[in-house]
Design an enzyme around this catalytic site. Structure first.
Site, PDB file in Angstrom:
ATOM      1  CD  GLU A 199       3.599 -11.668  -7.092  1.00  0.00           C
ATOM      2  OE1 GLU A 199       4.828 -11.475  -7.217  1.00  0.00           O
ATOM      3  OE2 GLU A 199       2.776 -11.382  -7.983  1.00  0.00           O
ATOM      4  CE1 TYR A 224       3.131   8.350   3.679  1.00  0.00           C
ATOM      5  CE2 TYR A 224       1.556   6.633   4.256  1.00  0.00           C
ATOM      6  CZ  TYR A 224       2.375   7.238   3.320  1.00  0.00           C
ATOM      7  OH  TYR A 224       2.458   6.732   2.049  1.00  0.00           O
ATOM      8  CE  LYS A 226      -1.520   2.569  -9.860  1.00  0.00           C
ATOM      9  NZ  LYS A 226      -0.374   3.062  -9.084  1.00  0.00           N
ATOM     10  NE  ARG A 260      -3.357   4.590  -6.484  1.00  0.00           N
ATOM     11  CZ  ARG A 260      -4.100   3.542  -6.802  1.00  0.00           C
ATOM     12  NH1 ARG A 260      -5.361   3.725  -7.193  1.00  0.00           N
ATOM     13  NH2 ARG A 260      -3.606   2.337  -6.754  1.00  0.00           N
ATOM     14  CE  LYS A 300       1.692   0.362  -0.857  1.00  0.00           C
ATOM     15  NZ  LYS A 300       2.364   1.032  -1.918  1.00  0.00           N
ATOM     16  CE  LYS A 309       1.533  -0.962  -4.608  1.00  0.00           C
ATOM     17  NZ  LYS A 309       2.365   0.073  -5.183  1.00  0.00           N
ATOM     18  CB  SER A 344      -1.977   7.075   2.143  1.00  0.00           C
ATOM     19  OG  SER A 344      -2.575   6.337   1.084  1.00  0.00           O
TER      20      SER A 344
END
Ligand code: PBG
Length: 330
Positions: free
Chosen positions: A235, A315, A219, A207, A250, A197, A276
């Site tokens: 990872e 979505y 982040k 957000r 992602k 990610k 998004s």
């Protein structure tokens, strides 16, 4: 010039094209991310995500029944937590009567067959908006965060979730969650690990939807650097070793190379998150009349599957399920 190889031969008619088509997007590939909020009989459109809504539980159940009827198999839940329920420690995340826990129980009663995926991360629950606990110097604490993530996962499992999906990027959380789930008799609950990610600007509209943007800092000390590729494999290997059942990349669209690489390295199912910002870009261009929206949606999701994704969080899931039931596949 003598030409014996003519690739156009197999593109001549719709039937020929269908015969040699390598990648078929189906409704089985889709996971529908949904936002749930407190209250009754209300839905609010997310301004930066036209066509995506925050639903109160009653309306969420209706929407789920509709998408289930269209053949969508799985939903991923995200809570819009009211500010008064947030704190620095994200304690609402493991409240047995919390919004997510109540929502999972209600879905399992109303539509037991649809798969419920619950997000495991603190950002919707913390006043500071970070995915982990923060010390007085602004450092995101790894191991203390994992203790909270474990409690959160157990409370979601107790509510009846099918799959927990840690999206926080703390080191070692998959192993800790697996161990705790197994110890408590939830060995049937699967883990979809947000393994690779990235610290992406494509999360902005999400957000907005949850009011979860970090109040300070960014982040980058826990999510991956968009410039890195080999690190994604590191990872992935860690999450596999710790017990992940499905690994995720992602965002998806700007990371198709990572999806392909991950697919080549593991025999686990690979998920991609059409996030998004990717959704917002297509909607915005379509609203301007600049692109053919339906075609761009299908082409985009097909590219993710072609890159190696076995499943896609999007979505657009409801819309795609509708399109696929009527589509001209020439
Ligand atoms: C947070 C989380 C994020 C998304 C899913 N889970 C945002 C973030 O990391 O800030 C983003 C999804 C999207 O943009 O659609 N744990």
């Amino acid at each position: 010039m003598l030409q014996t190889t003519r690739p156009r031969r197999l593109r001549r008619t719709p039937a020929l094209r269908r015969l040699v088509r390598e990648t078929i997007l189906t409704v089985d590939d889709l996971i529908y991310p949904m936002f749930v909020m407190e209250g009754k009989n209300t839905r609010e459109e997310v301004p930066s995500m036209p066509g995506a809504y925050r639903y109160t539980l009653d309306l969420l159940l209706k929407e789920i029944a509709e998408v289930a009827a269209l053949g969508v198999n799985a939903i991923a839940l995200f809570p819009a937590v009211p500010p008064e329920k947030k704190d620095d420690l994200g304690s609402e995340s493991y409240n047995p009567e919390g919004l997510i826990q109540q929502t999972v129980r209600a879905i399992k009663q109303a539509t037991p067959d649809i798969l419920v995926i619950t997000d495991v991360a603190l950002d919707p629950f913390t006043t500071h908006g970070h995915d982990g606990l923060v010390d007085q110097n602004g450092i995101i604490l790894n191991d203390p965060t994992i203790e909270v993530l474990v409690k959160m996962s157990l409370s979601q499992a107790a509510a009846g979730t099918d799959i927990v999906a840690p999206s926080d990027m703390m080191d070692g959380r998959i192993g800790a969650i697996r161990l705790a789930l197994d110890e408590q008799g939830y060995e049937h609950v699967a883990i979809l690990a947000y393994s690779a990610k990235y610290a992406s600007a494509y999360y902005g509209p999400f957000r907005d939807a949850l009011g979860s943007a970090p109040k300070s800092g960014d982040k980058k000390t826990y999510q991956m650097d968009p410039a890195n590729s080999r690190e994604a494999l590191k990872e992935i290997y860690l999450d596999i070793a710790e017990g992940a059942d499905i690994v995720m990349v992602k965002p998806a669209l700007a990371y198709l190379d990572i999806i392909a690489k991950v697919k080549a390295e593991t025999d686990l199912p690979v998920a991609a998150y059409n996030v998004s910002g990717e959704y917002a870009m297509i909607r915005a261009a379509a609203q301007m009349g600049w692109i053919d929206e339906k075609k761009v949606i299908l082409e985009t999701l097909t590219s993710m599957k072609r890159a190696g994704a076995d499943m896609i969080l999007t979505y657009f899931a409801k819309e795609v399920a509708l399109i696929l039931s009527t589509v001209d596949r020439s």
